[in-house]
Design a protein around this motif. Structure first.
Motif, mmCIF file in Angstrom:
data_model
loop_
_atom_site.group_PDB
_atom_site.id
_atom_site.type_symbol
_atom_site.label_atom_id
_atom_site.label_comp_id
_atom_site.label_asym_id
_atom_site.label_seq_id
_atom_site.Cartn_x
_atom_site.Cartn_y
_atom_site.Cartn_z
ATOM 1 N N LEU A 33 0.832 -1.205 0.000
ATOM 2 C CA LEU A 33 0.000 0.000 0.000
ATOM 3 C C LEU A 33 0.863 1.250 0.000
ATOM 4 C CD1 LEU A 33 -2.763 1.331 0.173
ATOM 5 C CD2 LEU A 33 -2.739 0.962 2.640
ATOM 6 N N LEU A 34 1.891 1.258 0.852
ATOM 7 C CA LEU A 34 2.776 2.414 0.904
ATOM 8 C C LEU A 34 3.527 2.577 -0.415
ATOM 9 C CD1 LEU A 34 3.942 4.688 2.673
ATOM 10 C CD2 LEU A 34 5.770 3.118 3.325
ATOM 11 N N THR A 35 3.956 1.461 -0.999
ATOM 12 C CA THR A 35 4.642 1.532 -2.293
ATOM 13 C C THR A 35 3.726 2.134 -3.356
ATOM 14 O OG1 THR A 35 5.998 -0.396 -1.734
ATOM 15 C CG2 THR A 35 5.815 0.183 -4.071
ATOM 16 N N GLY A 36 2.450 1.721 -3.334
ATOM 17 C CA GLY A 36 1.487 2.278 -4.275
ATOM 18 C C GLY A 36 1.307 3.766 -4.102
ATOM 19 N N LEU A 37 1.257 4.215 -2.859
ATOM 20 C CA LEU A 37 1.109 5.647 -2.590
ATOM 21 C C LEU A 37 2.337 6.420 -3.057
ATOM 22 C CD1 LEU A 37 -0.536 5.469 0.958
ATOM 23 C CD2 LEU A 37 -1.584 6.411 -1.097
ATOM 24 N N ARG A 38 3.510 5.869 -2.802
ATOM 25 C CA ARG A 38 4.740 6.552 -3.230
ATOM 26 C C ARG A 38 4.836 6.593 -4.759
ATOM 27 N NH1 ARG A 38 5.799 9.550 1.003
ATOM 28 N NH2 ARG A 38 6.459 8.403 2.859
ATOM 29 N N THR A 39 4.380 5.521 -5.398
ATOM 30 C CA THR A 39 4.427 5.482 -6.865
ATOM 31 C C THR A 39 3.515 6.534 -7.471
ATOM 32 O OG1 THR A 39 4.934 3.108 -6.831
ATOM 33 C CG2 THR A 39 4.070 4.030 -8.889
ATOM 34 N N VAL A 40 2.297 6.613 -6.974
ATOM 35 C CA VAL A 40 1.375 7.607 -7.521
ATOM 36 C C VAL A 40 1.822 9.019 -7.144
ATOM 37 C CG1 VAL A 40 -0.287 7.770 -5.604
ATOM 38 C CG2 VAL A 40 -1.079 8.039 -7.943
ATOM 39 N N GLN A 41 2.543 9.145 -6.035
ATOM 40 C CA GLN A 41 3.097 10.450 -5.676
ATOM 41 C C GLN A 41 4.079 10.920 -6.753
ATOM 42 O OE1 GLN A 41 5.739 10.569 -2.206
ATOM 43 N NE2 GLN A 41 4.650 12.383 -1.487
ATOM 44 N N GLN A 42 4.904 10.009 -7.231
ATOM 45 C CA GLN A 42 5.837 10.348 -8.305
ATOM 46 C C GLN A 42 5.091 10.673 -9.596
ATOM 47 O OE1 GLN A 42 8.451 6.973 -8.524
ATOM 48 N NE2 GLN A 42 9.415 7.380 -6.542
ATOM 49 N N LYS A 43 4.020 9.933 -9.865
ATOM 50 C CA LYS A 43 3.229 10.193 -11.074
ATOM 51 C C LYS A 43 2.572 11.565 -11.017
ATOM 52 C CE LYS A 43 2.073 5.342 -12.103
ATOM 53 N NZ LYS A 43 2.538 5.317 -13.503
#
Length: 735
Positions: free
Chosen positions: A135-145
């Motif tokens: 979940l945290l990885t997903g949030l960080r990924t979309v943060q970069q997007k």
């Protein structure tokens, strides 16, 4: 729950040991702000090739997190994070494996301290925290997007401005051409006009290329915005419909004694990150719409307006759902509530700090409503808006408060410390219903302004069901209603639907947890649970020998707390509730030390003791006296078994059970053959000075047996097929 979340729950002295692990090389601020990212990366085994990028990735995560800290109260933390990123890059830029191993050592030491403090084996994060990490990885990924989309918007806007300049320059040259064509034809004019025409053609070719590039960039930008909003919706669903609902269910089960595992502070971190990304995405959609509206007609996409309007609605809906769903009751009001008695509750907005809601401190109000009103409220809300304010069922004093923001914890909450229910309006009862069957709820309401008043959200949330009583003797039945509801309410139910029947296995687990929690670790054995099954089924059926078959038997709400036990004027729940109460208040240590057999029938106790030498005794809960505990022992004559009249809470408040065992010389061995002083002596009351400071001698109450028990006429053997009557003890004042 993450390792760091568990560490924060340690007592102060243990937490200080954890803090000592982290120093300048790996500051505790970095550990706190990147807790889940660090645990996900460091616990997993990585190859040396993967570790080559560890320092760069860590520094990037620290910098990204620091950039999110905008408020003045977080300025110092932000500076510490940026300084830590700089130091880590300088010290470990050439040796990422060294930093990776060092951080793993820190987490290993932290894990050892938690295991030592909690006394239980903590399972390593790769198995228990994988979902959190993903979940945290997903949030960080979309943060970069989202960050990349911001750059794309800036580039697109710059290209639009360049196109506008080129377009106006081309229009200017075309105007100049028209002016030349009106003047007399000369060689000079012809040459200049030819040159100007070439320039215009080149500019038009360039403009066509720019329009194609802008249109392509627009389509890519819209696709990226759509993708981000879609991913944010999925991640938000995981947090709100998954983790937050799980926390609420754990909170409800904790009312029955279940230990909570989910940490609300971790959920707040996710929600804050979601709030920041959703708000940023909403601003990006608005920026694209604004830039597009100012663009020249040639650079506009006809369908762009409708697409942006739809995305604006989607992202605003996400924000609305996030704000309304994260208005939660952190500390529930008491579920059995007595009128004219002070009670407390705390509500919290998980995204209040991130969205700066505290800049206009919201006021929260509390009212009590019926089960029917709660159903209507949810129904009207699902139909896009409340129809009207619910009708209150009572008057609550001190029922309004202003939410306050704590900068250190980043929490926006309000604690109601002095609420009091003055009166209650009851619903009409049907059949055998009583006031203790009636479930009500507290409705917390507020209004939040976001974006400086740009958006206004009406929010509300319901407490767990409460039972209102007016007298202490209603408390046991009130807790029966609450216990059944907490244990067996289905997910997503209509307030406050609960099944009328459950399996014995489900109820047995609820009773076990209830007893374990009340006695701080005194668990119930399989034999104890079978005894309870025999009692609730009133021995009317032949219980299966196997535990699996027994656990599958159905038990109804009526059997649980409505039907009286055989030859008794009280129910199963009343008996069990009073056993829990007396054990918690007076017998906890004896029970946890396994000195009380407790759950055993009188006839079975007599059969067991009749085979033992004189003076052997055991302690059991009374079947006939609510909250009573009795002593059964083998007499000196013919192996007769006697039982003392049960001691209740009133008796044990005067003299402890251990001291009563000490008082009676007839009691020599705890069943089967343990000398009583070997196990009870540490619980005996230490003798005090006989003469007090005021000169008086303090009397001591001592338990004795009646004199007739020592006479020969009493020394006869009872019928082995009947339960012997209880012997009444009495007090003797010893000076």
């Amino acid at each position: 729950m993450s390792l760091w979340a568990r560490a924060q729950q340690l007592p102060p002295e243990c937490l200080q040991e954890v803090r000592s692990i982290y120093r300048d090389t790996f500051p505790i601020e970095v550990r706190h702000c990147l807790a889940l990212w660090i645990e996900n990366r460091v616990w997993n085994v990585e190859s040396e090739e993967q570790q080559q990028f560890f320092v760069d990735e860590l520094v990037h995560e620290i910098s990204t997190h620091a950039d999110m800290l905008h408020t003045p109260d977080m300025f110092v933390t932000k500076m510490k994070l940026l300084e830590a990123a700089k130091n880590i890059q300088m010290q470990y830029g050439h040796a990422p494996q060294e930093l990776f191993n060092y951080m793993r050592q820190c987490l290993t030491r932290e894990l050892a301290l938690i295991q030592k403090a909690m006394g239980t084996q903590y399972v390593s994060p790769p198995q228990t925290e994988r979902k959190y990490s993903e979940l945290l990885t997903g949030l960080r990924t979309v943060q970069q997007k989202v960050s990349l989309v911001g750059k794309e918007i800036n580039n697109w806007n710059a290209n639009m401005e360049s196109f506008s300049l080129e377009y106006h320059e081309c229009v200017k040259k075309k105007g100049h051409m028209s002016y030349l064509q009106q003047s007399p034809m000369t060689t000079e004019r012809r040459d200049f006009e030819a040159c100007l025409r070439l320039q215009i053609e080149e500019m038009e070719r360039k403009l066509n290329i720019m329009i194609a590039q802008i249109n392509h960039a627009q389509l890519e930008l819209v696709d990226h915005l759509k993708e981000n909003i879609s991913i944010l919706g999925e991640l938000q669903s995981q947090v709100l419909d998954g983790e937050l609902i799980k926390w609420k269910r754990e909170q409800q089960l904790s009312g029955n004694g279940v230990q909570m595992q989910t940490n609300l502070n971790v959920i707040q971190e996710w929600c804050e990150l979601l709030a920041d990304l959703i708000w940023t995405s909403r601003q990006q959609v608005n920026n694209v719409s604004r830039i597009s509206s100012k663009a020249l007609a040639d650079a506009r996409q006809p369908e762009l307006v409708s697409m942006l309007d739809e995305m604006s609605k989607q992202v605003t809906s996400l924000l609305s759902t996030l704000v309304t769903s994260t208005f939660v009751i952190e500390k529930q009001p008491p579920q059995v509530m007595k009128t004219n008695t002070r009670f407390t509750a705390t509500v919290r907005l998980l995204v209040g700090g991130q969205l700066n809601v505290y800049m206009t401190p919201p006021r929260v109000s509390v009212v009590i409503i019926s089960e029917q009103q709660a159903q209507q409220l949810l129904k009207s809300d699902s139909q896009a808006g409340k129809s009207k304010q619910p009708v209150e069922c009572g008057d609550i004093l001190n029922n309004t408060g202003v939410m306050e923001y704590q900068a250190t914890s980043r929490q926006l909450s309000v604690s109601f410390r002095n609420m009091q229910l003055r009166k209650i309006k009851r619903a009409e009862k049907k059949g055998t219903e009583s006031v203790m069957d009636e479930k009500l709820t507290l409705l917390f309401q507020s209004q939040f302004n976001v974006g400086g008043g740009e958006l206004v959200f009406q929010v509300w949330t319901l407490s767990l069901p409460v039972v209102v009583i007016v007298h202490g003797n209603q408390e046991p039945h009130g807790w029966a209603t609450v216990t059944w509801d907490n244990a067996f309410s289905p997910s997503g139910r209509v307030p406050f639907a609960v099944p009328d029947k459950v399996t014995w296995g489900q109820l047995a687990e609820t009773l076990r947890i209830k007893f374990y929690s009340a006695t701080s670790g005194g668990d119930l054995s399989e034999d104890n649970l079978r005894f309870l099954a025999e009692k609730i089924f009133n021995n009317k059926i032949n219980l299966p020998l196997s535990t699996h078959e027994l656990n599958a038997l159905p038990v109804s709400w009526t059997q649980f707390c409505k039907d009286a036990l055989s030859d008794r004027n009280f129910t199963f729940w009343e008996w069990f509730y009073m056993v829990v109460k007396v054990t918690r208040e007076y017998l906890r240590t004896l029970w946890c030390d396994r000195l009380i057999m407790g759950f055993i029938q009188k006839k079975q106790a007599e059969d067991m003791l009749s085979k033992c030498p004189p003076g052997t005794f055991l302690l059991r809960f009374s079947d006939s006296e609510l909250g009573g505990i009795t002593i059964a022992w083998v007499g000196d004559n013919n192996g007769e078994v006697f039982s003392l009249q049960p001691f209740t809470a009133r008796d044990l408040a005067l003299r402890s059970l251990a001291d009563r065992v000490l008082d009676l010389p007839q009691l020599q061995f705890l069943y089967p053959n343990i000398a009583k002083d070997d196990v009870f002596s540490k619980y005996y009351t230490k003798p005090e000075d006989q003469v007090l400071k005021n000169g008086y001698v303090k009397p001591v109450l001592v338990t004795t047996l009646p004199p007739y028990m020592a006479s020969p006429a009493y020394a006869h053997s009872p019928d082995s097929h009947r339960n012997t009557p209880s012997v009444q003890s009495r007090y003797m004042i010893d000076f």
